[in-house]
Design an enzyme around this catalytic site. Structure first.
Site, PDB file in Angstrom:
ATOM      1  N   ASP A  19       0.811  -1.214   0.000  1.00  0.00           N
ATOM      2  CA  ASP A  19       0.000   0.000   0.000  1.00  0.00           C
ATOM      3  C   ASP A  19       0.847   1.267   0.000  1.00  0.00           C
ATOM      4  O   ASP A  19       2.064   1.228   0.193  1.00  0.00           O
ATOM      5  CB  ASP A  19      -0.959  -0.004   1.200  1.00  0.00           C
ATOM      6  CG  ASP A  19      -0.285  -0.433   2.505  1.00  0.00           C
ATOM      7  OD1 ASP A  19       0.956  -0.437   2.570  1.00  0.00           O
ATOM      8  OD2 ASP A  19      -0.997  -0.763   3.460  1.00  0.00           O
TER       9      ASP A  19
ATOM     10  N   ASN B 261      -7.809  -3.158  14.019  1.00  0.00           N
ATOM     11  CA  ASN B 261      -9.189  -3.462  13.648  1.00  0.00           C
ATOM     12  C   ASN B 261      -9.263  -4.595  12.628  1.00  0.00           C
ATOM     13  O   ASN B 261     -10.277  -4.792  11.978  1.00  0.00           O
ATOM     14  CB  ASN B 261      -9.874  -2.206  13.085  1.00  0.00           C
ATOM     15  CG  ASN B 261      -9.168  -1.672  11.845  1.00  0.00           C
ATOM     16  OD1 ASN B 261      -8.200  -2.267  11.367  1.00  0.00           O
ATOM     17  ND2 ASN B 261      -9.641  -0.560  11.322  1.00  0.00           N
TER      18      ASN B 261
ATOM     19  N   HIS C 209      -7.348  -4.865   9.912  1.00  0.00           N
ATOM     20  CA  HIS C 209      -7.018  -4.539   8.520  1.00  0.00           C
ATOM     21  C   HIS C 209      -5.725  -5.211   8.089  1.00  0.00           C
ATOM     22  O   HIS C 209      -4.823  -5.448   8.887  1.00  0.00           O
ATOM     23  CB  HIS C 209      -7.028  -3.030   8.254  1.00  0.00           C
ATOM     24  CG  HIS C 209      -5.893  -2.223   8.790  1.00  0.00           C
ATOM     25  ND1 HIS C 209      -6.069  -1.214   9.709  1.00  0.00           N
ATOM     26  CD2 HIS C 209      -4.575  -2.232   8.522  1.00  0.00           C
ATOM     27  CE1 HIS C 209      -4.918  -0.650   9.982  1.00  0.00           C
ATOM     28  NE2 HIS C 209      -3.977  -1.255   9.278  1.00  0.00           N
TER      29      HIS C 209
ATOM     30  N   GLU D 140      -9.735  -2.000   5.154  1.00  0.00           N
ATOM     31  CA  GLU D 140     -10.420  -1.753   6.416  1.00  0.00           C
ATOM     32  C   GLU D 140     -11.637  -2.667   6.566  1.00  0.00           C
ATOM     33  O   GLU D 140     -12.101  -3.251   5.574  1.00  0.00           O
ATOM     34  CB  GLU D 140     -10.885  -0.282   6.443  1.00  0.00           C
ATOM     35  CG  GLU D 140      -9.754   0.736   6.350  1.00  0.00           C
ATOM     36  CD  GLU D 140      -8.989   0.915   7.668  1.00  0.00           C
ATOM     37  OE1 GLU D 140      -9.058   0.041   8.545  1.00  0.00           O
ATOM     38  OE2 GLU D 140      -8.316   1.959   7.806  1.00  0.00           O
TER      39      GLU D 140
HETATM   40  C1  GLP Z   1      -0.597   0.076   8.765  1.00  0.00           C
HETATM   41  C2  GLP Z   1      -0.210  -0.602   7.434  1.00  0.00           C
HETATM   42  C3  GLP Z   1      -0.371  -2.095   7.516  1.00  0.00           C
HETATM   43  C4  GLP Z   1       0.259  -2.556   8.818  1.00  0.00           C
HETATM   44  C5  GLP Z   1      -0.574  -2.108   9.983  1.00  0.00           C
HETATM   45  C6  GLP Z   1       0.006  -2.458  11.346  1.00  0.00           C
HETATM   46  O1  GLP Z   1      -1.734   0.843   8.699  1.00  0.00           O
HETATM   47  N1  GLP Z   1      -0.896  -0.132   6.275  1.00  0.00           N
HETATM   48  O2  GLP Z   1       0.220  -2.703   6.378  1.00  0.00           O
HETATM   49  O3  GLP Z   1       0.311  -3.952   8.836  1.00  0.00           O
HETATM   50  O4  GLP Z   1      -0.865  -0.731   9.905  1.00  0.00           O
HETATM   51  O5  GLP Z   1       1.049  -1.632  11.689  1.00  0.00           O
HETATM   52  P1  GLP Z   1       2.078  -1.897  12.848  1.00  0.00           P
HETATM   53  O6  GLP Z   1       2.949  -3.004  12.380  1.00  0.00           O
HETATM   54  O7  GLP Z   1       2.833  -0.615  13.013  1.00  0.00           O
HETATM   55  O8  GLP Z   1       1.283  -2.261  14.037  1.00  0.00           O
END
Ligand code: GLP
Length: 248
Positions: A67, A136, A138, A143
């Site tokens: 992304d 959540n 995702h 989402e």
């Molecule tokens: C972000 C990214 C995801 C990631 C998630 C968790 O929003 N777009 O690809 O897996 O949040 O992030 P973290 O690893 O910092 O908890």
């Protein structure tokens, strides 16, 4: 889902690194799917170390990131392009022409989505996709409520996701409201998926992932429909999962 339980974040990063290097060696011209967020940072650090020690080369590796924020230029320190260069690509021998992220600043965002799909397909699909888990549920930026049949698309970010990611920005107002993300079906077409989850704050999300109903309301549950998923999680993240389920 194959579950690998490790002690802590260090062990998780180590295990993920071993796993990935093994796949890079086993699969010719490996196509990797990469993720941002803080969870894979330890993995990227170790991959750089292994590269420096001469244990792995990325010369023949192609990468696709999940992304990118809409509206942030590549050189913006908060763009995922910048993050990936800073945390990984600048320090290994991957050819930048084999590195792909969705472009967050283009005139035709819809066109960019189809182009990204085309590029992934031309590369023969992703061999190993690394994923993190949002609080959540995702995955990428898919989402809750995103169709399991979705392909690369533009998303409106959830308030909770913007809040969770605000720590990287000066203020929450600077967190973009939209992103471009691989769709759930795009992710599910990866031949293999490795999901990394660390820490107690994700324990409820991991419980949902493993014990909850497979539902678009918690996107990560779709992974239970994939036959080659490995969850690497630490004790904190697995803290709320029933023991009997871990033995399965
Ligand atoms: C972000 C990214 C995801 C990631 C998630 C968790 O929003 N777009 O690809 O897996 O949040 O992030 P973290 O690893 O910092 O908890």
């Amino acid at each position: 889902m194959n579950i690998i339980k490790v002690k802590d974040y260090e062990a998780l990063s180590e295990k993920a690194c071993e796993y990935l290097i093994d796949r890079i060696r086993a699969v010719e011209k490996t196509v990797l799917g990469l993720a941002t967020g803080s969870t894979p940072e330890g993995l990227y650090k170790r991959l750089i170390e292994k590269y420096r020690e001469g244990n792995v080369s990325f010369k023949d590796v192609t990468t696709f990131n999940l992304d990118e924020y809409v509206g942030l230029k590549k050189e913006d320190p908060n763009s995922y392009y910048y993050f990936m260069k800073d945390k990984l690509f600048n320090h290994i021998d991957v050819e930048m022409e084999n590195v792909y992220l969705p472009k967050g600043v283009v005139a035709d965002l819809e066109g960019e989505c189809s182009e990204y799909e085309r590029l992934i397909q031309t590369a023969g699909n992703i061999d190993v996709q690394i994923l993190g888990l949002g609080l959540n549920g995702h995955i990428g930026f898919n989402e809750p409520g995103t169709a399991f049949s979705s392909r690369t698309h533009i998303v409106e970010l959830d308030a909770s996701t913007r809040e969770a990611n605000a720590r990287f920005f000066d203020s929450i107002d600077e967190v973009p409201t939209q992103a471009i993300t691989m769709g759930i079906e795009t992710i599910m077409e990866s031949k293999e998926i490795v999901l990394l989850v660390s820490g107690e704050k994700k324990a409820e999300a991991v419980k949902q992932l493993i014990e909850g109903e497979v539902s678009e309301d918690f996107p990560a549950t779709v992974l239970r429909n994939h036959d080659k998923v490995t969850l690497i999680a630490d004790e904190g993240a697995l803290g709320k999962v029933g023991k009997s389920l871990l033995l399965k």
